[in-house]
Design a protein around this motif. Structure first.
Motif, PDB file in Angstrom:
ATOM      1  N   MET A   3       0.825  -1.190   0.000  1.00  0.00           N
ATOM      2  CA  MET A   3       0.000   0.000   0.000  1.00  0.00           C
ATOM      3  C   MET A   3       0.868   1.251   0.000  1.00  0.00           C
ATOM      4  O   MET A   3       0.417   2.327  -0.278  1.00  0.00           O
ATOM      5  CB  MET A   3      -0.898  -0.059   1.220  1.00  0.00           C
ATOM      6  CG  MET A   3      -2.057   0.850   1.107  1.00  0.00           C
ATOM      7  SD  MET A   3      -3.749   0.346   1.237  1.00  0.00           S
ATOM      8  CE  MET A   3      -3.913  -1.323   1.091  1.00  0.00           C
ATOM      9  N   GLY A   4       2.097   1.098   0.345  1.00  0.00           N
ATOM     10  CA  GLY A   4       2.981   2.242   0.383  1.00  0.00           C
ATOM     11  C   GLY A   4       4.062   2.008   1.406  1.00  0.00           C
ATOM     12  O   GLY A   4       4.195   0.931   1.962  1.00  0.00           O
ATOM     13  N   LYS A   5       4.806   3.039   1.678  1.00  0.00           N
ATOM     14  CA  LYS A   5       5.906   2.937   2.615  1.00  0.00           C
ATOM     15  C   LYS A   5       5.429   3.254   4.022  1.00  0.00           C
ATOM     16  O   LYS A   5       4.443   3.933   4.224  1.00  0.00           O
ATOM     17  CB  LYS A   5       7.022   3.880   2.198  1.00  0.00           C
ATOM     18  CG  LYS A   5       7.604   3.507   0.861  1.00  0.00           C
ATOM     19  CD  LYS A   5       8.712   4.434   0.458  1.00  0.00           C
ATOM     20  CE  LYS A   5       9.240   3.970  -0.888  1.00  0.00           C
ATOM     21  NZ  LYS A   5      10.245   4.827  -1.429  1.00  0.00           N
ATOM     22  N   ASP A   6       6.184   2.767   4.991  1.00  0.00           N
ATOM     23  CA  ASP A   6       5.906   3.025   6.393  1.00  0.00           C
ATOM     24  C   ASP A   6       6.801   4.169   6.837  1.00  0.00           C
ATOM     25  O   ASP A   6       8.023   4.062   6.802  1.00  0.00           O
ATOM     26  CB  ASP A   6       6.199   1.757   7.194  1.00  0.00           C
ATOM     27  CG  ASP A   6       5.852   1.888   8.659  1.00  0.00           C
ATOM     28  OD1 ASP A   6       5.468   2.992   9.105  1.00  0.00           O
ATOM     29  OD2 ASP A   6       5.981   0.878   9.371  1.00  0.00           O
ATOM     30  N   SER A   7       6.198   5.271   7.263  1.00  0.00           N
ATOM     31  CA  SER A   7       6.972   6.442   7.683  1.00  0.00           C
ATOM     32  C   SER A   7       7.437   6.330   9.125  1.00  0.00           C
ATOM     33  O   SER A   7       8.272   7.109   9.562  1.00  0.00           O
ATOM     34  CB  SER A   7       6.126   7.708   7.528  1.00  0.00           C
ATOM     35  OG  SER A   7       5.106   7.733   8.515  1.00  0.00           O
ATOM     36  N   GLY A   8       6.859   5.393   9.858  1.00  0.00           N
ATOM     37  CA  GLY A   8       7.169   5.293  11.275  1.00  0.00           C
ATOM     38  C   GLY A   8       6.269   6.179  12.125  1.00  0.00           C
ATOM     39  O   GLY A   8       6.372   6.200  13.343  1.00  0.00           O
ATOM     40  N   ILE A   9       5.384   6.929  11.490  1.00  0.00           N
ATOM     41  CA  ILE A   9       4.418   7.775  12.206  1.00  0.00           C
ATOM     42  C   ILE A   9       3.064   7.079  12.067  1.00  0.00           C
ATOM     43  O   ILE A   9       2.382   7.208  11.048  1.00  0.00           O
ATOM     44  CB  ILE A   9       4.387   9.204  11.626  1.00  0.00           C
ATOM     45  CG1 ILE A   9       5.793   9.817  11.666  1.00  0.00           C
ATOM     46  CG2 ILE A   9       3.380  10.069  12.395  1.00  0.00           C
ATOM     47  CD1 ILE A   9       5.924  11.104  10.887  1.00  0.00           C
ATOM     48  N   GLY A  10       2.720   6.319  13.089  1.00  0.00           N
ATOM     49  CA  GLY A  10       1.565   5.426  13.027  1.00  0.00           C
ATOM     50  C   GLY A  10       0.276   6.047  12.532  1.00  0.00           C
ATOM     51  O   GLY A  10      -0.367   5.529  11.621  1.00  0.00           O
ATOM     52  N   VAL A  11      -0.129   7.170  13.123  1.00  0.00           N
ATOM     53  CA  VAL A  11      -1.400   7.790  12.748  1.00  0.00           C
ATOM     54  C   VAL A  11      -1.378   8.244  11.289  1.00  0.00           C
ATOM     55  O   VAL A  11      -2.373   8.132  10.572  1.00  0.00           O
ATOM     56  CB  VAL A  11      -1.777   8.938  13.717  1.00  0.00           C
ATOM     57  CG1 VAL A  11      -0.862  10.128  13.567  1.00  0.00           C
ATOM     58  CG2 VAL A  11      -3.228   9.337  13.522  1.00  0.00           C
ATOM     59  N   LEU A  12      -0.226   8.731  10.837  1.00  0.00           N
ATOM     60  CA  LEU A  12      -0.114   9.160   9.439  1.00  0.00           C
ATOM     61  C   LEU A  12      -0.197   7.950   8.504  1.00  0.00           C
ATOM     62  O   LEU A  12      -0.934   7.972   7.516  1.00  0.00           O
ATOM     63  CB  LEU A  12       1.199   9.924   9.223  1.00  0.00           C
ATOM     64  CG  LEU A  12       1.476  10.388   7.800  1.00  0.00           C
ATOM     65  CD1 LEU A  12       0.404  11.354   7.322  1.00  0.00           C
ATOM     66  CD2 LEU A  12       2.849  11.040   7.731  1.00  0.00           C
ATOM     67  N   ASP A  13       0.545   6.900   8.815  1.00  0.00           N
ATOM     68  CA  ASP A  13       0.531   5.705   7.969  1.00  0.00           C
ATOM     69  C   ASP A  13      -0.869   5.096   7.888  1.00  0.00           C
ATOM     70  O   ASP A  13      -1.316   4.680   6.818  1.00  0.00           O
ATOM     71  CB  ASP A  13       1.535   4.675   8.482  1.00  0.00           C
ATOM     72  CG  ASP A  13       2.973   5.154   8.348  1.00  0.00           C
ATOM     73  OD1 ASP A  13       3.241   6.038   7.496  1.00  0.00           O
ATOM     74  OD2 ASP A  13       3.831   4.653   9.095  1.00  0.00           O
TER      75      ASP A  13
END
Length: 191
Positions: free
Chosen positions: A1-11
């Motif tokens: 689905m995409g990359k994981d930014s490490g910012i849970g709520v954003l991801d």
């Protein structure tokens, strides 16, 4: 689905955007598609709705919202813009269809194209996704790909690491009937 930014709520929010872009979703469908708990999915979808990043259709299902269109309309792609300035003249000089591709994972996406006004042509409309397994554009994109991507792409490719080394040395690639019978192409990298 995409990359994981490490910012849970954003991801999780971006995952919801992708899921509702695939198809309208009610809360149950949203939870099934994302794997998010019901309360989390609802809280995030309602928050996205406040910002009009998602909206509701006549059945109450979440769909992409009007803010996405407004944001997309202002997005600039310098490579595509430059290609649109050059492709018509290249098409005129060669008399052939010309396309500009960008690699996205194990696929290449046509981001700009120019077609001859008449005659036979291999039409590839903008937005078309093609595999990275064959064709001169795939070879050029693979030749300069990062090592992890290259390993993934070479597993199913009609070309080898050795042929890509030759493409890097020469600076361009060619193919004949690799992607489609009767179609030949020549590609060069754009940097």
């Amino acid at each position: 689905m995409g990359k994981d930014s490490g910012i849970g709520v954003l991801d999780k929010s971006v995952m919801i955007l992708h899921v509702v872009a695939e198809a309208p979703r009610n809360l149950g469908e949203l939870c099934d598609a994302t794997g998010l708990p019901r309360a989390t999915a609802h809280r995030l979808a309602v928050g996205l709705e406040v910002h009009q990043l998602v909206a509701r259709d006549e059945g109450g299902r979440w769909i992409p919202g009007p803010t996405l269109g407004r944001l997309a309309a202002t997005a600039r792609d310098a490579v595509r813009d430059a290609g649109l300035m050059v492709l018509p003249r290249l098409q005129e000089i060669t008399g052939e269809s010309v396309q500009l591709y960008r690699r996205e994972g194990a696929e290449r996406v046509c981001i700009a194209a120019a077609e001859p006004p008449t005659g036979l042509r291999d039409t590839v409309p903008e937005g078309t996704r093609l595999p990275m397994s064959a064709g001169s554009a795939a070879k050029v994109l693979a030749a300069w790909a990062d090592p992890d991507t290259l390993r993934t792409v070479l597993a199913d490719a009609a070309y080898t690491d050795r042929s890509l080394a030759e493409i890097r040395r020469r600076g361009w690639a060619q193919s004949v009937a690799e992607r489609a019978a009767g179609v030949a192409s020549v590609s060069a990298p754009v940097r």
